[in-house]
Design a protein around this motif. Structure first.
Motif, mmCIF file in Angstrom:
data_model
loop_
_atom_site.group_PDB
_atom_site.id
_atom_site.type_symbol
_atom_site.label_atom_id
_atom_site.label_comp_id
_atom_site.label_asym_id
_atom_site.label_seq_id
_atom_site.Cartn_x
_atom_site.Cartn_y
_atom_site.Cartn_z
ATOM 1 N N MET A 31 0.843 -1.107 -0.029
ATOM 2 C CA MET A 31 -0.094 0.016 0.040
ATOM 3 C C MET A 31 0.800 1.103 0.033
ATOM 4 O O MET A 31 0.556 2.425 -0.247
ATOM 5 N N SER A 32 2.140 1.088 0.559
ATOM 6 C CA SER A 32 2.978 2.186 0.776
ATOM 7 C C SER A 32 4.566 1.922 0.441
ATOM 8 O O SER A 32 4.967 0.799 0.617
ATOM 9 N N LYS A 33 5.166 3.007 0.300
ATOM 10 C CA LYS A 33 6.557 2.837 -0.096
ATOM 11 C C LYS A 33 7.112 2.435 1.294
ATOM 12 O O LYS A 33 8.044 1.545 1.531
ATOM 13 N N THR A 34 6.867 3.087 2.665
ATOM 14 C CA THR A 34 7.092 2.651 3.968
ATOM 15 C C THR A 34 6.977 1.113 4.283
ATOM 16 O O THR A 34 7.924 0.395 4.779
ATOM 17 N N GLU A 35 5.504 0.622 3.940
ATOM 18 C CA GLU A 35 5.515 -0.851 4.208
ATOM 19 C C GLU A 35 6.300 -1.549 3.149
ATOM 20 O O GLU A 35 6.879 -2.756 3.680
ATOM 21 N N ALA A 36 6.641 -1.093 1.890
ATOM 22 C CA ALA A 36 7.487 -2.124 0.955
ATOM 23 C C ALA A 36 8.769 -1.943 1.559
ATOM 24 O O ALA A 36 9.713 -3.069 1.558
ATOM 25 N N THR A 37 9.375 -0.817 2.102
ATOM 26 C CA THR A 37 10.726 -0.769 2.692
ATOM 27 C C THR A 37 10.860 -1.640 3.974
ATOM 28 O O THR A 37 11.637 -2.416 3.959
ATOM 29 N N TRP A 38 9.825 -1.647 4.673
ATOM 30 C CA TRP A 38 9.876 -2.559 6.034
ATOM 31 C C TRP A 38 10.059 -4.139 5.499
ATOM 32 O O TRP A 38 10.661 -4.894 6.010
ATOM 33 N N TRP A 39 9.125 -4.256 4.393
ATOM 34 C CA TRP A 39 9.240 -5.911 3.970
ATOM 35 C C TRP A 39 10.584 -6.024 3.494
ATOM 36 O O TRP A 39 11.122 -7.384 3.835
ATOM 37 N N VAL A 40 11.291 -5.218 2.799
ATOM 38 C CA VAL A 40 12.496 -5.633 2.255
ATOM 39 C C VAL A 40 13.588 -5.615 3.397
ATOM 40 O O VAL A 40 14.204 -6.737 3.704
ATOM 41 N N GLN A 41 13.436 -4.854 4.369
ATOM 42 C CA GLN A 41 14.308 -4.904 5.721
ATOM 43 C C GLN A 41 14.176 -6.156 6.280
ATOM 44 O O GLN A 41 14.961 -6.843 7.027
ATOM 45 N N LEU A 42 12.870 -6.773 6.637
ATOM 46 C CA LEU A 42 12.444 -7.826 6.996
ATOM 47 C C LEU A 42 12.992 -9.249 6.340
ATOM 48 O O LEU A 42 13.420 -10.272 7.066
ATOM 49 N N LEU A 43 12.930 -9.026 5.029
ATOM 50 C CA LEU A 43 13.454 -10.078 4.273
ATOM 51 C C LEU A 43 14.984 -10.281 4.588
ATOM 52 O O LEU A 43 15.443 -11.492 4.514
ATOM 53 N N ARG A 44 15.604 -9.066 4.581
ATOM 54 C CA ARG A 44 16.953 -9.302 4.873
ATOM 55 C C ARG A 44 17.434 -10.028 6.220
ATOM 56 O O ARG A 44 18.412 -10.612 6.328
ATOM 57 N N ARG A 45 16.494 -9.513 7.018
ATOM 58 C CA ARG A 45 16.766 -9.971 8.762
ATOM 59 C C ARG A 45 16.433 -11.518 8.549
ATOM 60 O O ARG A 45 17.108 -12.343 9.004
ATOM 61 N N GLN A 46 15.553 -11.793 7.784
ATOM 62 C CA GLN A 46 15.010 -13.276 7.755
ATOM 63 C C GLN A 46 16.386 -14.210 7.009
ATOM 64 O O GLN A 46 16.935 -15.176 7.514
ATOM 65 N N GLU A 47 16.973 -13.429 5.877
ATOM 66 C CA GLU A 47 18.177 -14.149 5.244
ATOM 67 C C GLU A 47 19.256 -14.158 5.979
ATOM 68 O O GLU A 47 20.091 -15.368 6.053
ATOM 69 N N ARG A 48 19.366 -13.393 6.886
ATOM 70 C CA ARG A 48 20.449 -13.485 7.907
ATOM 71 C C ARG A 48 20.182 -14.490 9.007
ATOM 72 O O ARG A 48 21.493 -14.515 9.761
ATOM 73 N N GLY A 49 19.255 -15.094 9.236
ATOM 74 C CA GLY A 49 18.775 -15.826 10.253
ATOM 75 C C GLY A 49 18.439 -15.089 11.736
ATOM 76 O O GLY A 49 18.387 -15.821 12.747
ATOM 77 N N PHE A 50 18.316 -14.040 11.597
ATOM 78 C CA PHE A 50 17.664 -13.078 12.759
ATOM 79 C C PHE A 50 16.358 -13.290 13.087
ATOM 80 O O PHE A 50 15.934 -13.406 14.278
ATOM 81 N N ILE A 51 15.352 -13.548 12.104
ATOM 82 C CA ILE A 51 13.897 -13.948 12.227
ATOM 83 C C ILE A 51 13.566 -15.164 11.378
ATOM 84 O O ILE A 51 14.490 -15.373 10.327
ATOM 85 N N ASP A 52 12.490 -15.925 11.673
ATOM 86 C CA ASP A 52 11.872 -16.799 10.606
ATOM 87 C C ASP A 52 10.476 -16.591 10.256
ATOM 88 O O ASP A 52 9.738 -15.846 11.106
ATOM 89 N N GLN A 53 10.018 -17.607 9.736
ATOM 90 C CA GLN A 53 8.573 -17.657 9.434
ATOM 91 C C GLN A 53 7.842 -16.090 9.150
ATOM 92 O O GLN A 53 6.657 -15.830 9.240
ATOM 93 N N LEU A 54 8.430 -15.440 8.364
ATOM 94 C CA LEU A 54 8.045 -14.005 7.774
ATOM 95 C C LEU A 54 6.780 -14.296 7.029
ATOM 96 O O LEU A 54 6.944 -15.074 5.896
ATOM 97 N N GLU A 55 5.731 -13.561 7.122
ATOM 98 C CA GLU A 55 4.527 -13.599 6.343
ATOM 99 C C GLU A 55 4.017 -12.178 6.182
ATOM 100 O O GLU A 55 4.546 -11.205 7.203
ATOM 101 N N LYS A 56 3.202 -11.821 5.118
ATOM 102 C CA LYS A 56 2.690 -10.384 4.862
ATOM 103 C C LYS A 56 1.224 -10.653 4.791
ATOM 104 O O LYS A 56 0.656 -11.606 4.280
ATOM 105 N N GLN A 57 0.436 -9.686 5.225
ATOM 106 C CA GLN A 57 -1.027 -9.410 5.102
ATOM 107 C C GLN A 57 -1.653 -10.685 5.927
ATOM 108 O O GLN A 57 -2.312 -11.600 5.067
ATOM 109 N N VAL A 58 -1.441 -10.751 7.105
ATOM 110 C CA VAL A 58 -1.731 -11.855 7.869
ATOM 111 C C VAL A 58 -3.283 -11.630 8.293
ATOM 112 O O VAL A 58 -3.393 -10.784 8.942
#
Length: 123
Positions: A31-58
């Motif tokens: 819906m916004s650039k801010t939301e897209a930016t957060w998604w990219v940041q969270l994907l990077r955190r998941q790739e690095r192993g800091f988080i897992d089971q990332l989902e959007k629009q839950v």
């Protein structure tokens, strides 16, 4: 904002039929650039192993108790922007718009939290 799942190119405005860079036709929509930016940041955190089971629009059903039967009844659905697991804890997050949230959004977040599901606001 539409982010190509192939090359990661951002397309703003109307969703294109295909990516202008790689030609793929599948996108992550936001819906916004801010939301897209957060998604990219969270994907990077998941790739690095800091988080897992990332989902959007839950979708999280909001429940109340029926006065006659005492059974739970779904009265609405809160669609959280993101959900992930971090250090064994489930995190539900909503991107807070710079203009403030609507009354409906605030109400659904409060009800979600009343059900024991805290919502982290991202700016």
């Amino acid at each position: 904002v539409h982010i190509c799942r192939g090359c990661g190119l951002w397309h703003e405005g109307k969703k294109p039929p295909a990516c202008t860079s790689c030609g793929r036709m599948d996108f992550d929509d936001f819906m916004s650039k801010t939301e897209a930016t957060w998604w990219v940041q969270l994907l990077r955190r998941q790739e690095r192993g800091f988080i897992d089971q990332l989902e959007k629009q839950v979708r999280i059903p909001l429940l109340t108790v029926h006065h006659g039967t005492g059974k739970p009844v779904e009265w609405a659905v809160f669609v959280a922007d993101f959900r992930w697991r971090e250090a064994g804890e489930r995190i539900v997050a909503e991107v807070k718009p710079s203009t403030g949230m609507s009354y409906d959004a605030e109400l659904k977040i409060r009800c979600c939290e009343a059900m024991g599901i805290p919502v982290k606001l991202l700016t």
